[in-house]
Design a protein around this motif. Sequence first.
Motif, PDB file in Angstrom:
ATOM      1  N   PRO A 145      -8.057  -1.963  -4.699  1.00 43.59           N
ATOM      2  CA  PRO A 145      -7.739  -0.549  -4.479  1.00 43.59           C
ATOM      3  C   PRO A 145      -6.450  -0.082  -5.139  1.00 43.59           C
ATOM      4  O   PRO A 145      -6.279   1.125  -5.369  1.00 43.59           O
ATOM      5  N   ARG A 146      -5.539  -0.993  -5.449  1.00 45.93           N
ATOM      6  CA  ARG A 146      -4.300  -0.586  -6.124  1.00 45.93           C
ATOM      7  C   ARG A 146      -4.415  -0.629  -7.647  1.00 45.93           C
ATOM      8  O   ARG A 146      -3.496  -0.208  -8.346  1.00 45.93           O
ATOM      9  N   CYS A 147      -5.541  -1.155  -8.181  1.00 46.40           N
ATOM     10  CA  CYS A 147      -5.685  -1.297  -9.632  1.00 46.40           C
ATOM     11  C   CYS A 147      -6.200   0.004 -10.245  1.00 46.40           C
ATOM     12  O   CYS A 147      -7.123   0.639  -9.719  1.00 46.40           O
ATOM     13  N   ASN A 148      -5.636   0.366 -11.379  1.00 46.62           N
ATOM     14  CA  ASN A 148      -6.041   1.591 -12.078  1.00 46.62           C
ATOM     15  C   ASN A 148      -7.209   1.387 -13.034  1.00 46.62           C
ATOM     16  O   ASN A 148      -7.563   2.302 -13.791  1.00 46.62           O
ATOM     17  N   GLY A 149      -7.794   0.189 -13.025  1.00 42.39           N
ATOM     18  CA  GLY A 149      -8.932  -0.098 -13.890  1.00 42.39           C
ATOM     19  C   GLY A 149      -8.574  -0.811 -15.173  1.00 42.39           C
ATOM     20  O   GLY A 149      -9.450  -1.351 -15.854  1.00 42.39           O
ATOM     21  N   LYS A 150      -7.286  -0.836 -15.529  1.00 42.80           N
ATOM     22  CA  LYS A 150      -6.833  -1.562 -16.716  1.00 42.80           C
ATOM     23  C   LYS A 150      -6.471  -2.991 -16.314  1.00 42.80           C
ATOM     24  O   LYS A 150      -5.816  -3.203 -15.291  1.00 42.80           O
ATOM     25  N   VAL A 151      -6.894  -3.969 -17.125  1.00 46.50           N
ATOM     26  CA  VAL A 151      -6.679  -5.376 -16.771  1.00 46.50           C
ATOM     27  C   VAL A 151      -6.217  -6.156 -17.996  1.00 46.50           C
ATOM     28  O   VAL A 151      -6.777  -6.003 -19.090  1.00 46.50           O
ATOM     29  N   ALA A 152      -5.219  -6.995 -17.814  1.00 43.60           N
ATOM     30  CA  ALA A 152      -4.735  -7.911 -18.840  1.00 43.60           C
ATOM     31  C   ALA A 152      -4.983  -9.346 -18.395  1.00 43.60           C
ATOM     32  O   ALA A 152      -5.133  -9.616 -17.204  1.00 43.60           O
TER      33      ALA A 152
ATOM     34  N   ASP B  65       3.983 -13.029  -8.174  1.00 40.52           N
ATOM     35  CA  ASP B  65       4.898 -12.225  -7.367  1.00 40.52           C
ATOM     36  C   ASP B  65       5.779 -11.333  -8.243  1.00 40.52           C
ATOM     37  O   ASP B  65       6.038 -10.166  -7.921  1.00 40.52           O
ATOM     38  N   ARG B  66       6.257 -11.882  -9.363  1.00 38.63           N
ATOM     39  CA  ARG B  66       7.085 -11.089 -10.281  1.00 38.63           C
ATOM     40  C   ARG B  66       6.292  -9.926 -10.848  1.00 38.63           C
ATOM     41  O   ARG B  66       6.807  -8.814 -10.981  1.00 38.63           O
ATOM     42  N   LEU B  67       5.042 -10.183 -11.195  1.00 40.41           N
ATOM     43  CA  LEU B  67       4.203  -9.116 -11.722  1.00 40.41           C
ATOM     44  C   LEU B  67       3.969  -8.043 -10.660  1.00 40.41           C
ATOM     45  O   LEU B  67       4.009  -6.841 -10.950  1.00 40.41           O
ATOM     46  N   ALA B  68       3.716  -8.471  -9.430  1.00 42.26           N
ATOM     47  CA  ALA B  68       3.503  -7.501  -8.355  1.00 42.26           C
ATOM     48  C   ALA B  68       4.761  -6.671  -8.118  1.00 42.26           C
ATOM     49  O   ALA B  68       4.690  -5.453  -7.929  1.00 42.26           O
ATOM     50  N   THR B  69       5.914  -7.315  -8.152  1.00 47.26           N
ATOM     51  CA  THR B  69       7.176  -6.601  -7.952  1.00 47.26           C
ATOM     52  C   THR B  69       7.413  -5.572  -9.050  1.00 47.26           C
ATOM     53  O   THR B  69       7.986  -4.511  -8.805  1.00 47.26           O
ATOM     54  N   SER B  70       6.938  -5.874 -10.268  1.00 49.04           N
ATOM     55  CA  SER B  70       7.118  -4.943 -11.386  1.00 49.04           C
ATOM     56  C   SER B  70       5.966  -3.951 -11.499  1.00 49.04           C
ATOM     57  O   SER B  70       5.889  -3.201 -12.477  1.00 49.04           O
ATOM     58  N   GLY B  71       5.063  -3.940 -10.511  1.00 48.64           N
ATOM     59  CA  GLY B  71       4.021  -2.939 -10.476  1.00 48.64           C
ATOM     60  C   GLY B  71       2.719  -3.347 -11.121  1.00 48.64           C
ATOM     61  O   GLY B  71       2.169  -2.628 -11.965  1.00 48.64           O
ATOM     62  N   HIS B  72       2.179  -4.519 -10.721  1.00 49.61           N
ATOM     63  CA  HIS B  72       0.887  -4.991 -11.195  1.00 49.61           C
ATOM     64  C   HIS B  72       0.142  -5.656 -10.028  1.00 49.61           C
ATOM     65  O   HIS B  72       0.777  -6.188  -9.110  1.00 49.61           O
ATOM     66  N   VAL B  73      -1.164  -5.639 -10.088  1.00 49.27           N
ATOM     67  CA  VAL B  73      -1.979  -6.451  -9.189  1.00 49.27           C
ATOM     68  C   VAL B  73      -2.275  -7.756  -9.922  1.00 49.27           C
ATOM     69  O   VAL B  73      -2.927  -7.751 -10.966  1.00 49.27           O
ATOM     70  N   ALA B  74      -1.767  -8.871  -9.430  1.00 53.74           N
ATOM     71  CA  ALA B  74      -1.833 -10.144 -10.144  1.00 53.74           C
ATOM     72  C   ALA B  74      -2.703 -11.147  -9.390  1.00 53.74           C
ATOM     73  O   ALA B  74      -2.470 -11.410  -8.209  1.00 53.74           O
TER      74      ALA B  74
ATOM     75  N   GLU C 159       0.827  -1.207   0.000  1.00 54.16           N
ATOM     76  CA  GLU C 159       0.000   0.000   0.000  1.00 54.16           C
ATOM     77  C   GLU C 159       0.862   1.257   0.000  1.00 54.16           C
ATOM     78  O   GLU C 159       1.993   1.272   0.469  1.00 54.16           O
ATOM     79  N   GLY C 160       0.278   2.328  -0.543  1.00 53.18           N
ATOM     80  CA  GLY C 160       0.931   3.618  -0.457  1.00 53.18           C
ATOM     81  C   GLY C 160       1.441   4.186  -1.760  1.00 53.18           C
ATOM     82  O   GLY C 160       1.812   5.354  -1.818  1.00 53.18           O
ATOM     83  N   GLY C 161       1.448   3.409  -2.821  1.00 48.90           N
ATOM     84  CA  GLY C 161       1.954   3.890  -4.094  1.00 48.90           C
ATOM     85  C   GLY C 161       0.837   4.226  -5.060  1.00 48.90           C
ATOM     86  O   GLY C 161      -0.341   4.196  -4.717  1.00 48.90           O
ATOM     87  N   PRO C 162       1.185   4.518  -6.302  1.00 51.79           N
ATOM     88  CA  PRO C 162       0.181   4.842  -7.307  1.00 51.79           C
ATOM     89  C   PRO C 162      -0.604   3.609  -7.729  1.00 51.79           C
ATOM     90  O   PRO C 162      -0.186   2.473  -7.483  1.00 51.79           O
TER      91      PRO C 162
END
Length: 248
Positions: free
Chosen positions: A126-133, A67-76, A41-44
Amino acid sequence: MSRNHDTVTETAVPPAGIIREDTAIAADGGRIDAYLAAPAEGGPQVPGVVLVMSIFGVDSDTKNHCDRLATSGHVALAPNFFWRDPDSGVLSEAEVPRAIGRAMRANFDASMDDLRRAIARVREHPRCNGKVAVLGYCFGGPHAWRAACDGLGIDAAVSFHGTHVSKYLKPGDRPACPVAFHYGELDDFAPPEELAAVGAAARAGGSEFHVHPGAGHAYMMPGNSHYHAQGAQASWEAALRLLAPLRG
């Protein structure tokens, strides 16, 4: 913590700065167990990704990819798409007949309904910007393509060594978002006629199509005997490039 009738159990924040959760998604007739990894929590806000796992289930390789996706800035989010099957747990490479058996028993339409629910779930994080792959591995390959073509509202899709994708191609398919297919040239489950059919659909739909030299089936999975480090790295980097615009 609960959210919209879904069950979540949070775990400690790992050193990499991500939060891992064992969770469940409400579905008709039951609950879909799933694994979720997200930046702390706490980031964009960041893009969301739903992983459709291989025939072995939500195993350590699938969780590591989350975990790799989360580390690179994704909600997986990786749901267990075999939750309806009596043999629903994680299976090993030595249990291929069991894994293939339950994959053959799976109802594709029901799995696509599960995928819709998973997309909605990750989008509301809450951390997702609305875009999903959607990333589909093996069993999940056809799901990634149909999600892109059938109005699921996703923003990108990637199929890694997808199996039987040609069975799920439809005349006039045109994906509504960027799509990429990645295969190994030595994939026993993707003979030349399969690659030709999927390659033609990819070209017609303006999608990427890659065949990685020396790689076989399951080459993305470090825990599998067919893991191919060079092909896996090239595929992963290409997938991240495809997902990069989702940050805008």
